[in-house]
Design an enzyme around this catalytic site. Structure first.
Site, PDB file in Angstrom:
ATOM      1  NE  ARG A 211       5.750   4.747  13.353  1.00 20.74           N
ATOM      2  CZ  ARG A 211       5.800   5.362  14.367  1.00 20.74           C
ATOM      3  NH1 ARG A 211       6.515   5.552  15.277  1.00 20.74           N
ATOM      4  NH2 ARG A 211       4.488   5.563  15.052  1.00 20.74           N
TER       5      ARG A 211
ATOM      6  NE  ARG B 169      10.708   5.348  18.546  1.00 20.07           N
ATOM      7  CZ  ARG B 169       9.493   5.631  18.969  1.00 20.07           C
ATOM      8  NH1 ARG B 169       8.722   6.208  17.865  1.00 20.07           N
ATOM      9  NH2 ARG B 169       8.901   5.280  19.832  1.00 20.07           N
TER      10      ARG B 169
ATOM     11  CB  CYS C  73      -4.307   6.093  16.974  1.00 24.77           C
ATOM     12  SG  CYS C  73      -3.389   6.563  18.517  1.00 24.77           S
TER      13      CYS C  73
ATOM     14  CB  CYS D 101      -1.859  12.415  14.354  1.00 20.58           C
ATOM     15  SG  CYS D 101      -3.383  12.337  15.232  1.00 20.58           S
TER      16      CYS D 101
ATOM     17  CB  CYS E 100      -4.398  12.194  22.144  1.00 26.17           C
ATOM     18  SG  CYS E 100      -3.007  11.339  22.059  1.00 26.17           S
TER      19      CYS E 100
ATOM     20  CB  CYS F   8       1.378  11.746  16.193  1.00 25.36           C
ATOM     21  SG  CYS F   8       1.588  10.887  17.721  1.00 25.36           S
TER      22      CYS F   8
ATOM     23  CE  LYS G 185       9.410  10.578  18.040  1.00 19.53           C
ATOM     24  NZ  LYS G 185       8.066  10.993  17.850  1.00 19.53           N
TER      25      LYS G 185
ATOM     26  CE  LYS H 248       7.596   7.804  21.704  1.00 20.67           C
ATOM     27  NZ  LYS H 248       6.195   8.370  21.008  1.00 20.67           N
TER      28      LYS H 248
HETATM   29 FE1  SRM Z   1       3.216   9.217  17.537  1.00 15.50          FE
HETATM   30  C1  SRM Z   1       2.349   7.309  20.144  1.00 15.50           C
HETATM   31  C2  SRM Z   1       1.462   7.855  15.394  1.00 15.50           C
HETATM   32  C3  SRM Z   1       4.827  10.940  14.924  1.00 15.50           C
HETATM   33  C4  SRM Z   1       4.419  11.758  19.813  1.00 15.50           C
HETATM   34  N1  SRM Z   1       2.207   7.806  17.582  1.00 15.50           N
HETATM   35  C5  SRM Z   1       1.873   6.836  18.888  1.00 15.50           C
HETATM   36  C6  SRM Z   1       0.928   5.750  18.398  1.00 15.50           C
HETATM   37  C7  SRM Z   1       2.152   4.775  18.114  1.00 15.50           C
HETATM   38  C8  SRM Z   1       0.213   5.557  19.494  1.00 15.50           C
HETATM   39  C9  SRM Z   1       0.407   4.293  20.418  1.00 15.50           C
HETATM   40  O1  SRM Z   1       1.445   4.662  21.191  1.00 15.50           O
HETATM   41  O2  SRM Z   1      -0.217   3.521  20.817  1.00 15.50           O
HETATM   42  C10 SRM Z   1       0.462   6.177  17.216  1.00 15.50           C
HETATM   43  C11 SRM Z   1      -0.108   5.127  16.188  1.00 15.50           C
HETATM   44  C12 SRM Z   1      -1.267   5.472  15.478  1.00 15.50           C
HETATM   45  C13 SRM Z   1      -1.664   4.643  14.324  1.00 15.50           C
HETATM   46  O3  SRM Z   1      -2.523   3.914  14.289  1.00 15.50           O
HETATM   47  O4  SRM Z   1      -0.831   4.575  13.374  1.00 15.50           O
HETATM   48  C14 SRM Z   1       1.242   7.345  16.692  1.00 15.50           C
HETATM   49  N2  SRM Z   1       3.234   9.298  15.607  1.00 15.50           N
HETATM   50  C15 SRM Z   1       2.328   8.572  14.796  1.00 15.50           C
HETATM   51  C16 SRM Z   1       2.449   9.092  13.264  1.00 15.50           C
HETATM   52  C17 SRM Z   1       1.903   7.809  12.545  1.00 15.50           C
HETATM   53  C18 SRM Z   1       1.429  10.263  13.122  1.00 15.50           C
HETATM   54  C19 SRM Z   1       1.002  10.802  11.670  1.00 15.50           C
HETATM   55  O5  SRM Z   1      -0.051  10.519  11.301  1.00 15.50           O
HETATM   56  O6  SRM Z   1       2.056  10.589  10.683  1.00 15.50           O
HETATM   57  C20 SRM Z   1       4.008   9.507  13.335  1.00 15.50           C
HETATM   58  C21 SRM Z   1       4.861   8.500  13.037  1.00 15.50           C
HETATM   59  C22 SRM Z   1       6.070   8.969  12.930  1.00 15.50           C
HETATM   60  C23 SRM Z   1       7.347   7.982  12.609  1.00 15.50           C
HETATM   61  O7  SRM Z   1       7.169   7.762  11.201  1.00 15.50           O
HETATM   62  O8  SRM Z   1       8.019   7.695  13.367  1.00 15.50           O
HETATM   63  C24 SRM Z   1       3.981   9.955  14.640  1.00 15.50           C
HETATM   64  N3  SRM Z   1       4.664  11.149  17.502  1.00 15.50           N
HETATM   65  C25 SRM Z   1       5.116  11.645  16.324  1.00 15.50           C
HETATM   66  C26 SRM Z   1       5.686  13.084  16.614  1.00 15.50           C
HETATM   67  C27 SRM Z   1       5.985  14.010  15.628  1.00 15.50           C
HETATM   68  C28 SRM Z   1       7.508  13.745  15.553  1.00 15.50           C
HETATM   69  O9  SRM Z   1       8.144  12.749  15.815  1.00 15.50           O
HETATM   70  O10 SRM Z   1       8.034  14.715  14.896  1.00 15.50           O
HETATM   71  C29 SRM Z   1       5.448  13.124  17.992  1.00 15.50           C
HETATM   72  C30 SRM Z   1       5.721  14.233  18.647  1.00 15.50           C
HETATM   73  C31 SRM Z   1       7.394  14.668  18.644  1.00 15.50           C
HETATM   74  C32 SRM Z   1       7.798  13.885  20.135  1.00 15.50           C
HETATM   75  O11 SRM Z   1       8.121  12.833  20.393  1.00 15.50           O
HETATM   76  O12 SRM Z   1       7.564  14.549  21.130  1.00 15.50           O
HETATM   77  C33 SRM Z   1       5.066  11.969  18.488  1.00 15.50           C
HETATM   78  N4  SRM Z   1       3.697   9.553  19.523  1.00 15.50           N
HETATM   79  C34 SRM Z   1       4.076  10.540  20.287  1.00 15.50           C
HETATM   80  C35 SRM Z   1       3.618  10.187  21.628  1.00 15.50           C
HETATM   81  C36 SRM Z   1       4.091  11.123  22.820  1.00 15.50           C
HETATM   82  C37 SRM Z   1       5.502  10.867  22.978  1.00 15.50           C
HETATM   83  C38 SRM Z   1       6.129  11.791  24.485  1.00 15.50           C
HETATM   84  O13 SRM Z   1       6.940  11.244  24.975  1.00 15.50           O
HETATM   85  O14 SRM Z   1       5.673  13.020  24.613  1.00 15.50           O
HETATM   86  C39 SRM Z   1       3.134   8.994  21.643  1.00 15.50           C
HETATM   87  C40 SRM Z   1       2.769   8.333  23.039  1.00 15.50           C
HETATM   88  C41 SRM Z   1       3.699   7.285  23.608  1.00 15.50           C
HETATM   89  O15 SRM Z   1       4.953   7.360  23.351  1.00 15.50           O
HETATM   90  O16 SRM Z   1       3.469   6.955  24.884  1.00 15.50           O
HETATM   91  C42 SRM Z   1       2.917   8.501  20.422  1.00 15.50           C
HETATM   92 FE1  SF4 Z   2      -2.692   8.738  18.275  1.00 20.17          FE
HETATM   93 FE2  SF4 Z   2      -2.627  10.889  19.887  1.00 20.17          FE
HETATM   94 FE3  SF4 Z   2      -0.812  10.137  18.156  1.00 20.17          FE
HETATM   95 FE4  SF4 Z   2      -2.774  10.900  17.114  1.00 20.17          FE
HETATM   96  S1  SF4 Z   2      -1.495  12.229  18.499  1.00 20.17           S
HETATM   97  S2  SF4 Z   2      -1.742   9.315  16.282  1.00 20.17           S
HETATM   98  S3  SF4 Z   2      -4.363  10.453  18.670  1.00 20.17           S
HETATM   99  S4  SF4 Z   2      -1.307   8.998  19.736  1.00 20.17           S
END
Ligand code: SRM
Ligand code: SF4
Length: 572
Positions: free
Chosen positions: A81, A150, A443, A437, A482, A486, A218, A216
């Site tokens: 990323r 981030r 993922c 997502c 899930c 995201c 944000k 993290k």
């Molecule tokens: Fe996310 C984890 C993809 C935005 C909440 N996110 C992941 C991981 C890295 C999976 C992992 O931990 O193994 C995913 C990688 C998948 C892949 O194959 O690429 C992933 N997140 C993404 C992206 C690529 C989704 C997309 O399709 O665009 C976004 C990348 C953002 C970036 O450029 O930095 C992405 N993730 C978000 C958002 C939206 C936002 O930030 O505006 C959220 C919800 C907001 C928040 O953080 O509350 C989000 N991602 C999570 C979470 C839950 C975190 C939590 O504390 O609740 C995880 C799981 C974790 O961190 O353990 C996670």
């Molecule tokens: Fe993966 Fe869940 Fe984030 Fe979708 S919402 S990219 S399934 S961690």
């Protein structure tokens, strides 16, 4: 006056805390393990550190069973990323990403919900070259993942392009100034020599310290009336306040977040709450002090409860505000009035200031690839070759071909037409308001499909939409594989969270402007049931809605779902 002794939760530090302490500021044994050619993977401890360098180890889940049968190790690969503050990329940077995706990745680029590029499918042996080439193009991947601040997001709204430029500069400054200071990234990936001796903590990480943050963090900046970045989903959300066409400062919202775990009521999505206002020159101070509160009082024992939203809830909003004021040494003035209209993108050509044009291109699921009959990746590459403005990656996974001069507009438009990139303009408003997502196959946390499935589901919903004259109705629809959220599903007027292959929890009732979370409507349902539900709700919306009433508001007024008392809470 709040007078409470602040305390972080008791409990032994989580395994990740131990890994960070032992890592010598995010170095671990990354340099050595990346050279090891015996396995395509890396040890778990190093993988935890790797996130702080912008990457995750993954495996291709489509191939998992087959490889297991053949007694082969999983098809390991890395996701990478980019840190791209405010989502702004120069044409040459677009071209570099386009080329790297072909050379080292799976040939596609993912435009993320936080306005940046992700590449998938990079093999371990190609990681160093990929990161080096990204850095040569003046981008990096530092802190794009991990327990740090981030990528800082910024409104992409091209209608106010002068203001955008100013707000973008603030998001870039925040992103740069809040970076970890360790030289680990430069040593592991860019061959910088390690300085001999052990420097003091304060010299290495004056803000983060040796264990960085509990989780993290944000930050995003919105410019009303557009809430395209979903400001209330950020740990620290900033709302630009404009008076007489001048940016006078930012309202400050704290404690937003989207993630939760199915069946665990101690986890939940939450909207950030506005606590005050600051002037632009006070922005860094506010961000830094807020981060240090989370550093000191966040939960370092249970990672599921470690986000800032839980710290705010545990300590209390007023206590956190008082602590912030104490650390700042001044009181936060009252927040200023603001108004949001929507959290989606607006498409097509828009004229901004100084005669510059902007074209917002819909990119379904944020996936830039050459599809059958739709050469999106090639089209964007050809545009990047002649474009002299920049690209703005949006928080809705789209891209704006931004700052196009009058003179260039004709040529760029010819390319847009030639490669069929206007197709998105003719899609239903529902499709143009969709986000999904990544989910499967990359993922590791996905329980169900999202990016690969939502377009097909929308095709079926479109039949209902068309039958009911709702083709131009912007209804935000979001799907995640899930409950991590995201694609910010909890802020979609229709939301789906994956539960199991082909099964989703269905949510309704979020506000069109991103100011109210949705609520669970049906649990664990498949496609037929989803369509049956929408066959009953959408015709009612078409017939019974008030003038200008958004779908999310309608389902509450029509009592299809009940709003909670404060109108904001999300219920699983
Ligand atoms: Fe996310 C984890 C993809 C935005 C909440 N996110 C992941 C991981 C890295 C999976 C992992 O931990 O193994 C995913 C990688 C998948 C892949 O194959 O690429 C992933 N997140 C993404 C992206 C690529 C989704 C997309 O399709 O665009 C976004 C990348 C953002 C970036 O450029 O930095 C992405 N993730 C978000 C958002 C939206 C936002 O930030 O505006 C959220 C919800 C907001 C928040 O953080 O509350 C989000 N991602 C999570 C979470 C839950 C975190 C939590 O504390 O609740 C995880 C799981 C974790 O961190 O353990 C996670
Ligand atoms: Fe993966 Fe869940 Fe984030 Fe979708 S919402 S990219 S399934 S961690």
């Amino acid at each position: 006056m709040v007078n409470q002794i602040l305390k972080a939760p008791d409990g032994p530090p989580s395994d990740v805390e131990e890994i960070k302490v032992k890592s010598n500021y995010l170095r671990g044994t990354l340099k050595e393990v990346m050279l090891d050619r015996i396995s395509a993977s890396i040890p778990e401890d190093d993988n935890r550190l790797m996130k702080h360098h912008g990457s995750y180890l993954q495996d291709d889940r489509d191939l998992r069973n087959e490889r297991q049968k053949q007694k082969l190790e999983p098809a390991y690969q890395f996701m990478l990323r980019v840190r791209l503050p405010g989502g702004v990329a120069a044409p040459n940077q677009w071209l570099v990403m386009d080329e790297l995706a072909e050379k080292y990745g799976n040939g596609t680029l993912k435009l993320t919900t936080r306005e940046t590029f992700q590449m998938h499918g990079i093999l371990k042996w190609n990681m160093k070259s990929t990161i080096q080439e990204i850095n040569t193009a003046l981008m990096d991947t530092i802190a794009a993942c991990g327990d740090v601040n981030r990528n800082v997001m910024c409104a992409s709204n091209p209608y106010q392009s002068e203001l955008h430029a100013e707000v973008y500069e603030w998001s870039k400054k925040l992103s740069d100034d809040l970076l970890p200071r360790t030289r680990a990234y430069y040593e592991v990936w860019l061959d910088e020599e390690k300085v001999a001796g052990t420097p003091e903590v304060e010299e290495v990480e004056p803000m983060y310290g040796p264990t960085y943050l509990p989780r993290k963090f944000k930050i995003g900046i919105a410019v009303p009336p557009s809430n395209d970045i979903d400001v209330f989903s950020q740990d620290l959300g900033l709302i630009a306040i404009v008076e007489n066409d001048k940016l006078i400062g930012f309202n400050i919202a704290i404690g937003g977040g989207m993630g939760m775990t199915h069946g665990d009521t101690a986890t939940y999505p939450q909207l950030g709450k506005v606590i005050g206002f600051c002037k632009p020159e006070q922005l860094y101070e506010v961000a830094e002090k807020t981060i240090t509160i989370q550093r000191d009082y966040g939960n370092r024992s249970v990672r599921k409860n470690a986000r800032f939203k839980y710290t705010v809830d545990r300590l209390g909003l007023e206590t956190v505000k008082a602590e912030l004021e104490k650390r700042l040494g001044w009181e936060l003035p009252e927040a200023k009035p603001y108004h949001f209209d929507h959290n989606g993108d607006r498409y097509g050509w828009v004229k901004g200031v100084q005669g510059k044009w902007h074209f917002n291109l819909f990119v379904e699921g944020g996936r830039v690839a050459d599809f059958d009959g739709y050469p999106l990746k090639t089209g964007l590459r050809e545009i990047a070759k002649i474009h002299s403005g920049d690209f703005h990656l949006t928080a809705n996974q789209n891209v704006i071909i931004a700052n196009v001069s009058n003179h260039k507009k004709k040529k760029i438009n010819e390319l847009i037409e030639k490669y069929g990139l206007t197709d998105g303009l003719h899609y239903s408003a529902l499709r143009r308001s969709s986000m999904a997502c990544v989910a499967l196959p990359t993922c590791g946390l996905a329980m169900a499909e999202a990016e690969r499935y939502l377009p097909q589901l929308i095709t079926k919903i479109e039949q209902i939409v068309d039958e009911n004259g709702l083709r131009d109705e912007e209804i935000t629809i979001r799907m995640t594989g899930c409950p991590n959220g995201c694609a910010r599903h909890a802020l979609g007027e229709i939301g789906f969270i994956g539960k199991a292959p082909g099964k989703y929890n269905m949510y309704l009732g979020a506000a069109h402007d991103g100011s109210r979370l949705s609520k669970m409507y049906r649990e664990n349902i498949g496609e037929e049931e989803i369509l049956t539900e929408l066959r009953s709700i959408l015709p009612r919306y078409a017939k019974e809605r008030n003038a200008g009433e958004h779908f999310g508001d309608f389902v509450i007024r029509a009592e299809i779902i009940k709003a909670t008392t404060d109108g904001t809470n999300f219920h699983d």
